[in-house]
Write an enzyme that holds these catalytic residues in place. Structure first.
Site, PDB file in Angstrom:
ATOM      1  N   ASN A  11       0.868  -1.172   0.000  1.00  0.00           N
ATOM      2  CA  ASN A  11       0.000   0.000   0.000  1.00  0.00           C
ATOM      3  C   ASN A  11       0.909   1.228   0.000  1.00  0.00           C
ATOM      4  OD1 ASN A  11      -1.799   2.043   0.527  1.00  0.00           O
ATOM      5  ND2 ASN A  11      -2.329   1.357   2.598  1.00  0.00           N
ATOM      6  N   LYS A  13       0.173   4.222  -0.354  1.00  0.00           N
ATOM      7  CA  LYS A  13      -0.482   5.420   0.196  1.00  0.00           C
ATOM      8  C   LYS A  13      -0.229   6.625  -0.723  1.00  0.00           C
ATOM      9  CE  LYS A  13      -0.223   3.307   4.693  1.00  0.00           C
ATOM     10  NZ  LYS A  13      -0.188   3.454   6.152  1.00  0.00           N
ATOM     11  N   HIS A  99      -9.637   1.400   4.822  1.00  0.00           N
ATOM     12  CA  HIS A  99      -8.367   1.571   5.529  1.00  0.00           C
ATOM     13  C   HIS A  99      -8.577   2.556   6.690  1.00  0.00           C
ATOM     14  CE1 HIS A  99      -4.263   2.747   6.440  1.00  0.00           C
ATOM     15  NE2 HIS A  99      -3.877   1.635   5.835  1.00  0.00           N
ATOM     16  N   GLU A 101      -6.942   4.936   7.716  1.00  0.00           N
ATOM     17  CA  GLU A 101      -6.687   6.343   7.372  1.00  0.00           C
ATOM     18  C   GLU A 101      -7.903   6.960   6.682  1.00  0.00           C
ATOM     19  OE1 GLU A 101      -2.946   5.669   5.409  1.00  0.00           O
ATOM     20  OE2 GLU A 101      -2.055   5.172   7.351  1.00  0.00           O
ATOM     21  N   GLU A 169      -5.622  -4.593  10.655  1.00  0.00           N
ATOM     22  CA  GLU A 169      -4.579  -3.604  10.891  1.00  0.00           C
ATOM     23  C   GLU A 169      -4.893  -2.830  12.168  1.00  0.00           C
ATOM     24  OE1 GLU A 169      -2.484  -2.477   6.962  1.00  0.00           O
ATOM     25  OE2 GLU A 169      -4.272  -1.249   7.122  1.00  0.00           O
ATOM     26  N   GLY A 175       2.324   2.444  10.727  1.00  0.00           N
ATOM     27  CA  GLY A 175       3.297   3.516  10.546  1.00  0.00           C
ATOM     28  C   GLY A 175       4.040   3.906  11.807  1.00  0.00           C
ATOM     29  N   SER A 213       3.179  -1.972  10.455  1.00  0.00           N
ATOM     30  CA  SER A 213       4.625  -2.061  10.703  1.00  0.00           C
ATOM     31  C   SER A 213       5.213  -3.429  10.375  1.00  0.00           C
ATOM     32  CB  SER A 213       4.943  -1.659  12.147  1.00  0.00           C
ATOM     33  OG  SER A 213       4.568  -0.308  12.363  1.00  0.00           O
TER      34      SER A 213
HETATM   35  P1  PGA Z   1       2.722   0.432   7.645  1.00  0.00           P
HETATM   36  O1  PGA Z   1       1.271   0.642   6.987  1.00  0.00           O
HETATM   37  O2  PGA Z   1       3.273  -0.865   7.098  1.00  0.00           O
HETATM   38  O3  PGA Z   1       3.511   1.626   7.209  1.00  0.00           O
HETATM   39  O4  PGA Z   1       2.534   0.356   9.123  1.00  0.00           O
HETATM   40  C1  PGA Z   1       0.401  -0.445   6.805  1.00  0.00           C
HETATM   41  C2  PGA Z   1      -0.891   0.043   6.213  1.00  0.00           C
HETATM   42  O5  PGA Z   1      -1.384   1.101   6.607  1.00  0.00           O
HETATM   43  O6  PGA Z   1      -1.473  -0.609   5.306  1.00  0.00           O
END
Ligand code: PGA
Length: 251
Positions: A11, A13, A99, A101, A169, A175, A213
């Site tokens: 992803n 983003k 997601h 976010e 998640e 992140g 992560s």
């Molecule tokens: P990350 O993001 O691996 O940077 O923690 C995962 C995600 O949001 O899909």
């Protein structure tokens, strides 16, 4: 039950301009063509502006393509949104919906996520439906109940293993560099598997990804868990060596 193929999804983003995206995608495509890990699907979800370009680069390589979000309707007056048939036409087979976010930044509720997943399915896309608790919810002992509620509300009627991937998640792990503990991931994925049986057909065949992560250093033990069928990778998917190392951890 068929053997579940692992899915390692990147992803990206809101990251990447054309030149770097093309280098990253073609690097991964040529690695996959030379010596791909067996039984593993590799998926890239670039920002919308790069879907076409990345699609051209990975065409014929086996690397799969997905979008990061879609609208619940197939077309119309929705400035700034992207419709599922547009992603399908651009070569996508998958789209991420719900997601955290988007749930946080765009206030997307479970019914909105379900409508997006249904739109994705109508366009022939597999919906990667994301769920996960916040840190406060986990601290209050509500993680499993929150995820069960999100699954109940976000999976549209008529879903099946062929149309659906689930990504667990935990919001606090995204992140932050702090992934969930192996024990917590194992417990939550088993819980999700049981809950799925109430909402779709073929729960045993649904791929349940872990995200938050994931990096080369923790991928192997996460991917070895019985109900972890892959990973949704954010930051580490922007570095070819790291994303590839995560894919190889599936072996
Ligand atoms: P990350 O993001 O691996 O940077 O923690 C995962 C995600 O949001 O899909």
């Amino acid at each position: 039950m068929a053997e579940r193929r692992l899915l390692i999804a990147g992803n990206w983003k809101m990251n990447g301009l054309r030149s770097e995206a093309v280098v990253l995608a073609s690097d991964l495509a040529s690695r996959l063509q030379q010596s791909g890990p067996d039984g593993v699907d590799l998926l890239l979800c670039p920002p919308a502006t790069l879907v076409w370009a990345v699609g051209q680069v990975v065409e014929g390589s086996g690397v799969l393509l997905g979008g990061q979000d879609c609208h619940a309707e197939a077309k119309g007056a929705h400035t700034g949104d992207i419709a599922a048939p547009m992603l399908a036409e651009a070569g996508c087979g998958f789209v991420i919906v719900g997601h955290s976010e988007r749930r946080q930044n765009h206030r997307e509720s479970d019914p909105v996520v379900a409508a997006k997943a249904a739109a994705a399915n109508r366009a022939g896309l597999t919906a990667i439906i994301c769920v996960g608790e916040t840190e406060a919810e986990r601290d209050r002992g509500e993680a499993k109940a929150v995820v069960a509620r999100q699954l109940a509300g976000s999976i549209p009627p008529g879903s099946s293993a062929a149309t659906t991937v689930i990504a667990y998640e935990p919001v606090w792990a995204i992140g932050t560099g702090r992934s969930a503990s192996i024990g917590d991931v194992a417990e939550m994925h088993a819980h999700i598997r049981v809950e799925l049986d109430r909402h779709l057909t073929g729960a045993l065949d649904v791929r349940i990804l872990y995200g938050g992560s994931v990096k080369p250093g923790n991928a192997r033990e996460l991917l070895a868990l019985a109900d972890v069928d892959g990973a949704l990778v954010g930051g580490a998917s922007l570095v070819a060596d790291d994303f590839w190392a995560i894919a190889l951890s599936c072996r």
